[in-house]
Write a protein that holds these residues in place. Sequence first.
Motif, mmCIF file in Angstrom:
data_model
loop_
_atom_site.group_PDB
_atom_site.id
_atom_site.type_symbol
_atom_site.label_atom_id
_atom_site.label_comp_id
_atom_site.label_asym_id
_atom_site.label_seq_id
_atom_site.Cartn_x
_atom_site.Cartn_y
_atom_site.Cartn_z
ATOM 1 N N VAL A 172 -51.427 -29.971 8.070
ATOM 2 C CA VAL A 172 -52.685 -29.694 7.160
ATOM 3 C C VAL A 172 -52.603 -28.421 6.077
ATOM 4 C CG1 VAL A 172 -55.038 -29.399 7.010
ATOM 5 C CG2 VAL A 172 -53.989 -31.056 8.395
ATOM 6 N N LEU A 173 -52.671 -28.103 4.996
ATOM 7 C CA LEU A 173 -52.756 -27.259 4.242
ATOM 8 C C LEU A 173 -54.419 -26.821 3.860
ATOM 9 C CD1 LEU A 173 -51.511 -24.821 2.412
ATOM 10 C CD2 LEU A 173 -51.513 -26.584 0.513
ATOM 11 N N ILE A 174 -54.753 -25.449 4.120
ATOM 12 C CA ILE A 174 -56.101 -24.935 3.889
ATOM 13 C C ILE A 174 -55.921 -24.183 2.605
ATOM 14 C CG2 ILE A 174 -58.175 -23.693 4.766
ATOM 15 C CD1 ILE A 174 -57.176 -24.512 7.666
ATOM 16 N N VAL A 175 -56.729 -24.338 1.432
ATOM 17 C CA VAL A 175 -56.628 -23.555 0.229
ATOM 18 C C VAL A 175 -58.054 -23.020 0.211
ATOM 19 C CG1 VAL A 175 -56.134 -23.361 -2.049
ATOM 20 C CG2 VAL A 175 -54.883 -25.141 -0.450
ATOM 21 N N ASP A 176 -58.304 -21.793 0.277
ATOM 22 C CA ASP A 176 -59.730 -21.221 0.256
ATOM 23 C C ASP A 176 -59.365 -19.656 0.123
ATOM 24 O OD1 ASP A 176 -62.182 -19.999 0.891
ATOM 25 O OD2 ASP A 176 -62.645 -22.035 1.754
ATOM 26 N N ASP A 177 -60.150 -19.235 -0.904
ATOM 27 C CA ASP A 177 -60.059 -17.707 -1.102
ATOM 28 C C ASP A 177 -60.885 -16.875 -0.247
ATOM 29 O OD1 ASP A 177 -62.371 -18.772 -1.988
ATOM 30 O OD2 ASP A 177 -62.896 -17.000 -3.242
ATOM 31 N N ASN A 178 -61.452 -17.381 0.531
ATOM 32 C CA ASN A 178 -62.230 -16.524 1.740
ATOM 33 C C ASN A 178 -61.429 -16.689 3.020
ATOM 34 O OD1 ASN A 178 -64.155 -16.298 4.010
ATOM 35 N ND2 ASN A 178 -65.548 -15.824 2.340
ATOM 36 N N ILE A 180 -56.868 -35.326 -0.480
ATOM 37 C CA ILE A 180 -57.306 -33.979 -0.896
ATOM 38 C C ILE A 180 -58.911 -34.138 -0.418
ATOM 39 C CG2 ILE A 180 -57.717 -32.419 -2.687
ATOM 40 C CD1 ILE A 180 -55.361 -33.551 -4.143
ATOM 41 N N LEU A 181 -59.226 -33.232 0.759
ATOM 42 C CA LEU A 181 -60.334 -33.306 1.207
ATOM 43 C C LEU A 181 -61.067 -32.043 0.482
ATOM 44 C CD1 LEU A 181 -62.348 -35.092 2.909
ATOM 45 C CD2 LEU A 181 -61.498 -33.562 4.911
ATOM 46 N N PHE A 182 -61.917 -32.211 -0.313
ATOM 47 C CA PHE A 182 -62.714 -30.963 -1.068
ATOM 48 C C PHE A 182 -63.821 -30.439 -0.008
ATOM 49 C CE2 PHE A 182 -61.257 -32.409 -5.220
ATOM 50 C CZ PHE A 182 -61.034 -31.173 -5.792
ATOM 51 N N GLN A 183 -63.881 -28.985 -0.112
ATOM 52 C CA GLN A 183 -65.118 -28.451 0.685
ATOM 53 C C GLN A 183 -65.866 -27.792 -0.583
ATOM 54 O OE1 GLN A 183 -64.026 -24.897 2.816
ATOM 55 N NE2 GLN A 183 -61.963 -24.991 2.261
ATOM 56 N N THR A 184 -67.180 -27.839 -0.465
ATOM 57 C CA THR A 184 -68.093 -27.205 -1.458
ATOM 58 C C THR A 184 -69.327 -27.074 -0.950
ATOM 59 O OG1 THR A 184 -68.986 -27.802 -3.753
ATOM 60 C CG2 THR A 184 -68.752 -29.639 -2.450
ATOM 61 N N ALA A 185 -69.840 -25.687 -1.742
ATOM 62 C CA ALA A 185 -71.365 -25.609 -1.335
ATOM 63 C C ALA A 185 -72.250 -26.135 -2.073
ATOM 64 C CB ALA A 185 -71.472 -24.074 -1.397
ATOM 65 N N LEU A 186 -71.966 -26.893 -3.161
ATOM 66 C CA LEU A 186 -72.706 -27.694 -4.155
ATOM 67 C C LEU A 186 -72.406 -28.931 -3.590
ATOM 68 C CD1 LEU A 186 -72.025 -25.734 -7.288
ATOM 69 C CD2 LEU A 186 -73.917 -25.363 -5.842
ATOM 70 N N ASP A 187 -73.483 -29.664 -3.024
ATOM 71 C CA ASP A 187 -73.284 -31.039 -2.730
ATOM 72 C C ASP A 187 -74.299 -32.029 -3.671
ATOM 73 O OD1 ASP A 187 -75.837 -30.569 -1.936
ATOM 74 O OD2 ASP A 187 -75.632 -31.102 0.096
ATOM 75 N N SER A 188 -74.587 -31.687 -4.804
ATOM 76 C CA SER A 188 -75.132 -32.536 -5.907
ATOM 77 C C SER A 188 -74.564 -33.527 -6.153
ATOM 78 C CB SER A 188 -75.579 -31.576 -7.016
ATOM 79 O OG SER A 188 -74.380 -31.491 -7.790
ATOM 80 N N LEU A 207 -52.144 -33.588 4.293
ATOM 81 C CA LEU A 207 -53.562 -33.530 3.926
ATOM 82 C C LEU A 207 -53.837 -31.985 3.420
ATOM 83 C CD1 LEU A 207 -56.756 -34.932 5.286
ATOM 84 C CD2 LEU A 207 -56.828 -32.454 5.006
ATOM 85 N N VAL A 208 -54.587 -31.949 2.309
ATOM 86 C CA VAL A 208 -54.930 -30.645 1.745
ATOM 87 C C VAL A 208 -56.481 -30.127 1.942
ATOM 88 C CG1 VAL A 208 -55.083 -29.273 -0.443
ATOM 89 C CG2 VAL A 208 -53.064 -30.519 0.173
ATOM 90 N N LEU A 209 -56.973 -29.330 2.569
ATOM 91 C CA LEU A 209 -58.358 -29.066 2.658
ATOM 92 C C LEU A 209 -58.671 -28.075 1.463
ATOM 93 C CD1 LEU A 209 -60.850 -30.069 4.505
ATOM 94 C CD2 LEU A 209 -60.056 -28.317 5.787
ATOM 95 N N LEU A 210 -59.445 -28.429 0.463
ATOM 96 C CA LEU A 210 -59.330 -27.663 -0.662
ATOM 97 C C LEU A 210 -60.650 -27.089 -1.055
ATOM 98 C CD1 LEU A 210 -57.677 -26.849 -3.405
ATOM 99 C CD2 LEU A 210 -58.193 -28.803 -4.157
ATOM 100 N N ASP A 211 -60.858 -25.736 -1.435
ATOM 101 C CA ASP A 211 -62.178 -25.140 -1.849
ATOM 102 C C ASP A 211 -62.180 -25.474 -3.092
ATOM 103 O OD1 ASP A 211 -64.615 -23.759 -1.598
ATOM 104 O OD2 ASP A 211 -63.580 -21.830 -1.982
ATOM 105 N N VAL A 212 -63.464 -25.475 -3.780
ATOM 106 C CA VAL A 212 -63.708 -25.907 -5.168
ATOM 107 C C VAL A 212 -63.862 -24.780 -5.947
ATOM 108 C CG1 VAL A 212 -65.410 -26.723 -6.929
ATOM 109 C CG2 VAL A 212 -64.880 -28.156 -4.774
#
Length: 385
Positions: free
Chosen positions: A10-16, A85-93, A55-60
């Motif tokens: 699993v690859l986690i891509v997130d700037d935080n 590719i599984l996006f993670q996002t704070a905007l769930d609209s 799998l890539v866990l990817l921040d938007v």
Amino acid sequence: MPISLAASRVLIVDDNEFNRKSLALMIRRAGLTQIEVAENGVEGLRKVESFRPDLVLLDVSMPVMDGLEMCRRLRERLTHEELPILFQTALDSDEEQVRCFEAGGSDFISKPIKPGECVARVRHQLEKRKLFTDLANFRARVERELKHAKAMQLSLLPEPKELEAVAERYELVLDAHFETSSELGGDFWNVYPLDSHRVAFLMVDFAGHGITAAINTFRLHTLIDRFPMQHMPPSEWLAGLNRALKEVLPVGQFATAFFGILDLHTDTLTYASAGAPNPVVGIAGELRLLDSAGLVLGASRRAVYADRSLRLPRGSCLFLYSDALIECSGPDNEPIGQDGVPGLLRGAMAANRARPLGPLLERFYARTSLPLRDDLTAVWIARRA
């Protein structure tokens, strides 16, 4: 039984950094240990090539290159078309979700991340990928094995050089066509030089087609060597082959067969048949069907076969074929049928009297839907004038 994901990457891509560590902790608890991280899309693309994640866990939202752009670039490469590719996002609209899917994302997780949901979605994507990968590997293995089996089956048939040598030795014209309706088939034919003036021809068509029928052709080929043909009339040879096949064929499996011996000294063809399609014989310009009645091979140990003889002088011909020729049809055409074969052959001989097999097959395929529903073998045997 749950699918083991211990080998998944699993690859986690997130700037935080906090998010990276939190996500890594969550999925480690799910049994995943091979985890790599990246701080933005550019670094993420490099890690995909070196780490080869499942799998890539990817921040938007990220600096340098955001998750949507990284996802789009991955999807442009054929090797990563199926990478989850599984996006993670704070905007769930709804609009944000559409953006993620349009970029090529497989699914998304809303922030703040819920550990249970995160693990469940990661497991779902990885399990789906593993199933698809296993299925693709299985299919590739089956295709390799079928290709190998097909090569083995073709090796049972006479090679062109062998046919040329037999044709030259016995002053014949020999043409043959063999085609399976799937990767493997249940047809078999061969020619056997017996001595200086006698040559034998065998055609067998096992019921059905595909792997089961092909296995039967391998069985047949093994048995043929146990029954020398030189000093035996066709009826006795066919009876011996029938008894041997009866011992090895599964219940419900059987075959039609034609076995004939051409004696050049007496200009005589002596043959026995086990329910094969009626061969066509051509003598002095007249074409007619031969009687080919007989119990199919493998049906009964007590089957008895009859020898039939006819004069086959120089300039005459014999046409053997499997039942695909008379049973396959097209959307606008009825099957040729047994009685239609002499006419089909007559038309082909008008186009090429010496070698009519090519024109005959052209006419057959012009009126028949492909792929064929059964295996097709056709053999043209002619004595030179």
